[in-house]
Structures are given as C-alpha cells and as structure tokens.
Design an enzyme around this catalytic site. Structure first.
Site, PDB file in Angstrom:
ATOM      1  N   LEU A  13     -26.152   4.815  -8.350  1.00 46.58           N
ATOM      2  CA  LEU A  13     -27.154   5.800  -7.947  1.00 46.58           C
ATOM      3  C   LEU A  13     -27.050   6.071  -6.454  1.00 46.58           C
ATOM      4  O   LEU A  13     -26.503   5.271  -5.695  1.00 46.58           O
ATOM      5  CB  LEU A  13     -28.556   5.288  -8.291  1.00 46.58           C
ATOM      6  CG  LEU A  13     -28.826   5.028  -9.774  1.00 46.58           C
ATOM      7  CD1 LEU A  13     -30.209   4.420  -9.968  1.00 46.58           C
ATOM      8  CD2 LEU A  13     -28.689   6.305 -10.584  1.00 46.58           C
ATOM      9  N   CYS A  14     -27.607   7.206  -6.050  1.00 43.32           N
ATOM     10  CA  CYS A  14     -27.631   7.625  -4.654  1.00 43.32           C
ATOM     11  C   CYS A  14     -28.164   6.497  -3.777  1.00 43.32           C
ATOM     12  O   CYS A  14     -29.137   5.850  -4.155  1.00 43.32           O
ATOM     13  CB  CYS A  14     -28.508   8.867  -4.526  1.00 43.32           C
ATOM     14  SG  CYS A  14     -28.540   9.572  -2.886  1.00 43.32           S
ATOM     15  N   PRO A  15     -27.506   6.216  -2.686  1.00 43.81           N
ATOM     16  CA  PRO A  15     -26.432   6.961  -2.019  1.00 43.81           C
ATOM     17  C   PRO A  15     -25.028   6.415  -2.294  1.00 43.81           C
ATOM     18  O   PRO A  15     -24.061   6.876  -1.684  1.00 43.81           O
ATOM     19  CB  PRO A  15     -26.770   6.775  -0.547  1.00 43.81           C
ATOM     20  CG  PRO A  15     -27.289   5.368  -0.486  1.00 43.81           C
ATOM     21  CD  PRO A  15     -28.071   5.200  -1.791  1.00 43.81           C
TER      22      PRO A  15
END
Length: 75
Positions: A13-15
């Site tokens: 998941l981000c980042p």
C-alpha cells in the site's frame, strides 16, 4: 511492448509502491521502460502524480480485475 525491467509491488500500500518504483528507476538508464504490477487501488492516482512530478513518462495504465499494470519510461 518490451520492458527492460519488471517490478511487482502487489500487496503493498501507499507509499511503498511509489518508493520501490523510484528505487528501481534510479538504477535504470534514461529511455528504459519499467513495468510495475500493483494491486493498491490508489496506485492509479499515485503513479500519475509521480509521473507528472518526476518527468518519467507514463506510457500506459491497464487493469485486469484487481491488478494494475503501469509502464513507465525513465526520463
């Protein structure tokens, strides 16, 4: 399209997808193409912004089910 390198950031998941992409691109030569495989739905926006901010060209974005494929050309 022929890719010079492939990066699978599925499940991240981000980042993290962007950070790993940035790391991979830094090891590549100008003009080479990186194929990134991601599953984070936010990656579509993240990669578009990343491309705009870094000057690395977004060649294509495609989606099959929950998998996103990004082709980036290093500036």
């Amino acid at each position: 399209m022929n890719c010079d390198q492939e990066l699978d950031v599925s499940g991240l998941l981000c980042p993290l997808p962007i950070l790993k992409t940035k790391q991979s691109l830094s090891a590549m030569s100008s003009g080479q193409i990186l194929k990134v495989i991601a599953t984070d739905p936010a990656a579509v926006i993240d990669f578009q912004v990343f491309s705009d901010n870094t000057g690395n060209e977004m060649l294509s974005i495609s989606q099959t089910n929950d998998i996103f494929i990004f082709l980036l050309k290093k500036k």
